[in-house]
Motif scaffolding. Sequence first.
Motif, short mmCIF file in Angstrom:
data_model
loop_
_atom_site.label_atom_id
_atom_site.label_comp_id
_atom_site.label_asym_id
_atom_site.label_seq_id
_atom_site.Cartn_x
_atom_site.Cartn_y
_atom_site.Cartn_z
N VAL A 42 -8.49 2.59 -0.32
CA VAL A 42 -9.20 3.78 -0.81
C VAL A 42 -10.22 3.38 -1.87
O VAL A 42 -11.37 3.83 -1.86
N ALA A 43 -9.78 2.52 -2.81
CA ALA A 43 -10.67 2.08 -3.89
C ALA A 43 -11.89 1.37 -3.32
O ALA A 43 -13.04 1.64 -3.74
N GLU A 44 -11.69 0.46 -2.35
CA GLU A 44 -12.81 -0.27 -1.76
C GLU A 44 -13.74 0.67 -1.01
O GLU A 44 -14.97 0.53 -1.08
N HIS A 45 -13.17 1.63 -0.28
CA HIS A 45 -13.99 2.56 0.49
C HIS A 45 -14.83 3.45 -0.42
O HIS A 45 -15.97 3.80 -0.09
N ALA A 46 -14.27 3.82 -1.58
CA ALA A 46 -14.99 4.68 -2.52
C ALA A 46 -15.88 3.90 -3.46
O ALA A 46 -16.68 4.49 -4.20
N GLY A 47 -15.71 2.56 -3.48
CA GLY A 47 -16.52 1.73 -4.36
C GLY A 47 -16.13 1.85 -5.82
O GLY A 47 -16.99 1.81 -6.71
N VAL A 48 -14.84 1.98 -6.07
CA VAL A 48 -14.35 2.08 -7.45
C VAL A 48 -13.23 1.07 -7.65
O VAL A 48 -12.75 0.44 -6.70
N SER A 49 -12.77 0.93 -8.89
CA SER A 49 -11.67 0.02 -9.16
C SER A 49 -10.35 0.65 -8.70
O SER A 49 -10.25 1.87 -8.50
N LEU A 50 -9.33 -0.21 -8.56
CA LEU A 50 -8.01 0.27 -8.16
C LEU A 50 -7.45 1.25 -9.19
O LEU A 50 -6.85 2.28 -8.84
N LYS A 51 -7.64 0.99 -10.48
CA LYS A 51 -7.16 1.88 -11.53
C LYS A 51 -7.83 3.24 -11.44
O LYS A 51 -7.18 4.28 -11.60
N LEU A 89 -9.60 8.29 5.10
CA LEU A 89 -8.75 7.20 5.54
C LEU A 89 -7.33 7.63 5.89
O LEU A 89 -6.58 6.88 6.50
N GLY A 90 -6.97 8.85 5.48
CA GLY A 90 -5.61 9.33 5.74
C GLY A 90 -4.57 8.68 4.85
O GLY A 90 -3.43 8.46 5.25
N TYR A 91 -4.95 8.41 3.60
CA TYR A 91 -4.03 7.76 2.66
C TYR A 91 -2.89 8.71 2.28
O TYR A 91 -3.11 9.90 2.01
N LYS A 92 -1.67 8.20 2.29
CA LYS A 92 -0.49 8.96 1.88
C LYS A 92 0.05 8.37 0.59
O LYS A 92 0.26 7.16 0.49
N VAL A 93 0.26 9.24 -0.39
CA VAL A 93 0.79 8.77 -1.67
C VAL A 93 2.19 8.20 -1.49
O VAL A 93 3.03 8.81 -0.83
N ASN A 94 2.44 7.04 -2.03
CA ASN A 94 3.77 6.44 -2.03
C ASN A 94 4.58 7.10 -3.14
O ASN A 94 4.51 6.70 -4.31
N VAL A 95 5.30 8.13 -2.75
CA VAL A 95 6.02 8.93 -3.75
C VAL A 95 7.04 8.10 -4.51
O VAL A 95 7.19 8.22 -5.73
N ALA A 96 7.75 7.24 -3.81
CA ALA A 96 8.77 6.42 -4.47
C ALA A 96 8.14 5.52 -5.53
O ALA A 96 8.65 5.41 -6.65
N ALA A 97 7.02 4.88 -5.17
CA ALA A 97 6.36 4.00 -6.13
C ALA A 97 5.81 4.79 -7.30
O ALA A 97 5.91 4.37 -8.46
N ARG A 98 5.22 5.96 -7.02
CA ARG A 98 4.67 6.78 -8.10
C ARG A 98 5.76 7.23 -9.05
O ARG A 98 5.61 7.17 -10.27
N ASN A 99 6.89 7.66 -8.49
CA ASN A 99 7.98 8.12 -9.33
C ASN A 99 8.59 6.99 -10.14
O ASN A 99 9.04 7.19 -11.28
N LEU A 100 8.62 5.79 -9.54
CA LEU A 100 9.14 4.65 -10.28
C LEU A 100 8.27 4.37 -11.50
O LEU A 100 8.75 4.09 -12.59
N THR A 101 6.96 4.50 -11.31
CA THR A 101 6.03 4.28 -12.41
C THR A 101 6.19 5.35 -13.48
O THR A 101 6.18 5.08 -14.68
N ARG A 102 6.36 6.60 -13.04
CA ARG A 102 6.49 7.73 -13.97
C ARG A 102 7.86 7.80 -14.61
O ARG A 102 8.06 8.48 -15.61
N GLY A 103 8.85 7.16 -13.99
CA GLY A 103 10.22 7.27 -14.48
C GLY A 103 10.85 8.60 -14.13
O GLY A 103 11.83 9.02 -14.76
N ARG A 104 10.32 9.28 -13.13
CA ARG A 104 10.83 10.58 -12.70
C ARG A 104 10.88 10.63 -11.19
O ARG A 104 10.09 9.98 -10.50
N THR A 105 11.82 11.40 -10.65
CA THR A 105 11.91 11.60 -9.20
C THR A 105 11.47 12.99 -8.78
O THR A 105 11.25 13.23 -7.61
#
Length: 349
Positions: A13-22, A49-65
């Motif tokens: 997604v970042a490459e397609h939009a021409g932005v950084s990963l962050k 692109l049909g990107y689906k958020v990785n909920v498990a990874a996002r929640n791990l980062t946030r510390g919440r489920t």
Amino acid sequence: MPRPNRVVTLQSVAEHAGVSLKTASNAVNGTGRMGEDTRTKVLAAVEELGYKVNVAARNLTRGRTDAIALAVPTLKAPYLAELAENVVEAARARGLTAYVTTFGEGFGPMTSRAYLEQFNVHFADGLLLSMAEHEQLTPADLDVDYPLVCLGSRDTFGLADHVTTDDIADARAATEYLLSRGCTSIAVVGAHHAYDPVKISAATEGNAEQRLRGISEALASVGLQLDGRLVGVSGYVWSISAGFRAATAVIDSGIPFDGLICLSDTIAIGAVFALRERGIRIPDDVQVMGFDNIAESAYLVPPLTTMSSQLEWIAPTAIDLLSARIDGSEADPSLHLAVSDIVVRSTTR
């Protein structure tokens, strides 16, 4: 463009939009500072692109489920099944997922004590525990290091927020209603043990025990006494068959009664069958009152007068308390009591 069936990554997604990963991550999660054009460009790439958020990874980062767990003794009991449905709906309305599990009635290998010990905070952010009637928990069992809210009539020792109905007050109200409708001799079905007036007079926990206490106190207030021979014992399993057997024993005692309080609606269904089998007319000969207002109560023949369960209040109240704990509330644990209403139907006059 990604190949068919290839998993689209946030890097893509970042490459397609021409932005950084962050920047892509911030745009997808609605965080960070960026121009509206940049956010729009990233979200367009997500869509394309049909990107689906990785909920498990996002929640791990946030510390919440964003999930909570409800543990109940069983889902075979209509009241507990309705409790679970109300919790799921209330959680969904608050943007949360509710997972429901059972731990047994304290007779099998899994108990609420074991579940409390094994609860996994990576699975859910907090726990709603519907405490079993049979199992005696200790303060050590409830002294956990994760958000916990308890439901039901057992003691929580001031260690967890506690949401339940006021069984003593509700039973007083049920008894007073039958007395007001002309009943002069009250029987009860659904006791866990043989009636002990001394123990019951001091009961501070347990659905059956507190409801018996409320009935006894209401009778005493008008100069009447609960006759132990008119208290039917069903044990800890409040089933239709248990209600039938307990009511049959009360009838066979030969002691006349014109009012019958069943300590749950499921018990009442069995008791009504027993009364009808003996040719006892409802409500002409005996008026019947239940507890919990399960869905089946309205379709019993005749429809059952009962005390409301207040699940529409209990479920959201418990979830709001649990959410506050998850968010870091350090307020002292508190007791929240609901007073039930009488749902008048045709088993009373």
